[in-house]
Design a protein around this motif. Structure first.
Motif, PDB file in Angstrom:
ATOM      1  N   ALA A  46       0.828  -1.207   0.000  1.00  0.00           N
ATOM      2  CA  ALA A  46       0.000   0.000   0.000  1.00  0.00           C
ATOM      3  C   ALA A  46       0.860   1.255   0.000  1.00  0.00           C
ATOM      4  N   LEU A  47       1.931   1.249   0.797  1.00  0.00           N
ATOM      5  CA  LEU A  47       2.816   2.419   0.844  1.00  0.00           C
ATOM      6  C   LEU A  47       3.492   2.652  -0.502  1.00  0.00           C
ATOM      7  N   ARG A  48       3.896   1.590  -1.153  1.00  0.00           N
ATOM      8  CA  ARG A  48       4.483   1.734  -2.496  1.00  0.00           C
ATOM      9  C   ARG A  48       3.477   2.357  -3.464  1.00  0.00           C
ATOM     10  N   SER A  49       2.255   1.856  -3.426  1.00  0.00           N
ATOM     11  CA  SER A  49       1.216   2.364  -4.323  1.00  0.00           C
ATOM     12  C   SER A  49       0.907   3.834  -4.032  1.00  0.00           C
ATOM     13  N   LEU A  50       0.774   4.169  -2.754  1.00  0.00           N
ATOM     14  CA  LEU A  50       0.506   5.559  -2.388  1.00  0.00           C
ATOM     15  C   LEU A  50       1.679   6.470  -2.747  1.00  0.00           C
ATOM     16  N   SER A  51       2.872   5.947  -2.633  1.00  0.00           N
ATOM     17  CA  SER A  51       4.066   6.704  -3.013  1.00  0.00           C
ATOM     18  C   SER A  51       4.071   6.974  -4.520  1.00  0.00           C
ATOM     19  N   GLU A  52       3.740   5.964  -5.314  1.00  0.00           N
ATOM     20  CA  GLU A  52       3.675   6.112  -6.768  1.00  0.00           C
ATOM     21  C   GLU A  52       2.630   7.154  -7.184  1.00  0.00           C
ATOM     22  N   LYS A  53       1.601   7.300  -6.386  1.00  0.00           N
ATOM     23  CA  LYS A  53       0.533   8.263  -6.680  1.00  0.00           C
ATOM     24  C   LYS A  53       0.851   9.657  -6.141  1.00  0.00           C
ATOM     25  N   GLY A  54       2.010   9.783  -5.508  1.00  0.00           N
ATOM     26  CA  GLY A  54       2.442  11.086  -5.010  1.00  0.00           C
ATOM     27  C   GLY A  54       1.775  11.532  -3.713  1.00  0.00           C
ATOM     28  N   LEU A  55       1.238  10.579  -2.966  1.00  0.00           N
ATOM     29  CA  LEU A  55       0.521  10.918  -1.746  1.00  0.00           C
ATOM     30  C   LEU A  55       1.336  10.665  -0.471  1.00  0.00           C
ATOM     31  N   VAL A  56       2.338   9.808  -0.594  1.00  0.00           N
ATOM     32  CA  VAL A  56       3.144   9.410   0.559  1.00  0.00           C
ATOM     33  C   VAL A  56       4.612   9.392   0.175  1.00  0.00           C
ATOM     34  N   ASN A  57       5.449   9.820   1.110  1.00  0.00           N
ATOM     35  CA  ASN A  57       6.891   9.646   0.964  1.00  0.00           C
ATOM     36  C   ASN A  57       7.244   8.354   1.687  1.00  0.00           C
ATOM     37  N   TYR A  58       7.826   7.417   0.948  1.00  0.00           N
ATOM     38  CA  TYR A  58       8.111   6.124   1.561  1.00  0.00           C
ATOM     39  C   TYR A  58       9.393   5.539   0.992  1.00  0.00           C
ATOM     40  N   ALA A  59      10.166   4.962   1.882  1.00  0.00           N
ATOM     41  CA  ALA A  59      11.348   4.186   1.514  1.00  0.00           C
ATOM     42  C   ALA A  59      11.340   2.943   2.394  1.00  0.00           C
ATOM     43  N   PRO A  60      11.793   1.797   1.863  1.00  0.00           N
ATOM     44  CA  PRO A  60      11.801   0.574   2.662  1.00  0.00           C
ATOM     45  C   PRO A  60      12.504   0.786   4.014  1.00  0.00           C
ATOM     46  N   TYR A  61      11.935   0.165   5.042  1.00  0.00           N
ATOM     47  CA  TYR A  61      12.466   0.198   6.419  1.00  0.00           C
ATOM     48  C   TYR A  61      12.425   1.591   7.043  1.00  0.00           C
ATOM     49  N   ALA A  62      11.612   2.484   6.492  1.00  0.00           N
ATOM     50  CA  ALA A  62      11.507   3.838   7.039  1.00  0.00           C
ATOM     51  C   ALA A  62      10.043   4.155   7.308  1.00  0.00           C
ATOM     52  N   SER A  63       9.831   5.141   8.121  1.00  0.00           N
ATOM     53  CA  SER A  63       8.469   5.607   8.381  1.00  0.00           C
ATOM     54  C   SER A  63       7.925   6.326   7.149  1.00  0.00           C
ATOM     55  N   ALA A  64       6.615   6.324   7.044  1.00  0.00           N
ATOM     56  CA  ALA A  64       5.956   7.007   5.938  1.00  0.00           C
ATOM     57  C   ALA A  64       5.532   8.404   6.388  1.00  0.00           C
ATOM     58  N   THR A  65       5.605   9.335   5.470  1.00  0.00           N
ATOM     59  CA  THR A  65       5.099  10.680   5.705  1.00  0.00           C
ATOM     60  C   THR A  65       4.177  11.045   4.552  1.00  0.00           C
ATOM     61  N   LEU A  66       3.207  11.873   4.848  1.00  0.00           N
ATOM     62  CA  LEU A  66       2.292  12.334   3.804  1.00  0.00           C
ATOM     63  C   LEU A  66       2.921  13.481   3.037  1.00  0.00           C
ATOM     64  N   THR A  67       2.722  13.485   1.736  1.00  0.00           N
ATOM     65  CA  THR A  67       3.099  14.655   0.954  1.00  0.00           C
ATOM     66  C   THR A  67       2.046  15.726   1.243  1.00  0.00           C
ATOM     67  N   GLU A  68       2.270  16.919   0.771  1.00  0.00           N
ATOM     68  CA  GLU A  68       1.280  17.978   0.970  1.00  0.00           C
ATOM     69  C   GLU A  68      -0.059  17.571   0.360  1.00  0.00           C
ATOM     70  N   HIS A  69      -0.006  17.040  -0.859  1.00  0.00           N
ATOM     71  CA  HIS A  69      -1.231  16.604  -1.525  1.00  0.00           C
ATOM     72  C   HIS A  69      -1.848  15.421  -0.778  1.00  0.00           C
ATOM     73  N   GLY A  70      -1.023  14.517  -0.290  1.00  0.00           N
ATOM     74  CA  GLY A  70      -1.507  13.379   0.479  1.00  0.00           C
ATOM     75  C   GLY A  70      -2.219  13.813   1.742  1.00  0.00           C
ATOM     76  N   ARG A  71      -1.703  14.843   2.392  1.00  0.00           N
ATOM     77  CA  ARG A  71      -2.319  15.365   3.606  1.00  0.00           C
ATOM     78  C   ARG A  71      -3.689  15.958   3.291  1.00  0.00           C
ATOM     79  N   GLU A  72      -3.802  16.651   2.158  1.00  0.00           N
ATOM     80  CA  GLU A  72      -5.088  17.221   1.749  1.00  0.00           C
ATOM     81  C   GLU A  72      -6.124  16.128   1.491  1.00  0.00           C
ATOM     82  N   VAL A  73      -5.716  15.112   0.753  1.00  0.00           N
ATOM     83  CA  VAL A  73      -6.633  14.015   0.427  1.00  0.00           C
ATOM     84  C   VAL A  73      -7.024  13.261   1.697  1.00  0.00           C
TER      85      VAL A  73
END
Length: 161
Positions: A46-73
């Protein structure tokens, strides 16, 4: 920026990240899995998919953060959820667990203009002196608190059973 199409599942992940990241801006995959009662592999996908859509910043073994657009959605999804939850619990008197279940399923499909009417109606019921009604415990309908009518039409409130 146009909002990408999201499945109900991805909306749930985004909303969970939104709530988990309120304190420090981050959501650990382990916490996401625990909150959603899913496996870590599901969270990763899910994190990979959300990252590909520009909604989440994600890297393996790291915490996820919302992008600005992700936070709005995510914020819009959370507002829908809270509005529906409040409506079910406060206006209809649905028990918390059942209200949560239905709010979660409806938030994915309810159009914004209909949700706005839910919110307006809920606000109306809280502030209108003439609408002093409550849902009966046995789910038979409304009764009028102000005039003491149960299971019968209240001529003053115009509540019909």
């Amino acid at each position: 920026m146009q909002t990408p199409e999201l499945s109900a599942s991805l909306e749930d992940y985004l909303e969970t990240i939104f709530f988990l990241s309120r304190e420090d801006g981050r959501a650990r995959p382990k916490d996401i899995a625990e909150k959603m009662n899913v496996r870590a592999a599901s969270v990763t996908g899910a994190l990979r998919s959300l990252s590909e859509k520009g909604l989440v910043n994600y890297a393996p073994y790291a915490s996820a953060t919302l992008t600005e657009h992700g936070r709005e959605v995510a914020s819009k999804i959370a507002v829908k959820h809270e509005a529906l939850l409040d409506f079910f619990k406060q206006v209809l008197g649905i028990e918390a667990e059942e209200a949560e279940e239905f709010a979660c399923s409806m938030e994915h499909t309810i159009p914004d203009h209909i949700l706005q009417r839910f919110v307006q109606f809920a606000e109306y019921t809280k502030h209108c002196a003439r609408f002093d009604a409550s849902w009966l415990e046995n789910a038979e309908g409304y009764f009028c608190k102000a005039h003491g009518h149960e299971r019968a039409q209240c001529a003053q409130c115009k509540l019909k059973q």
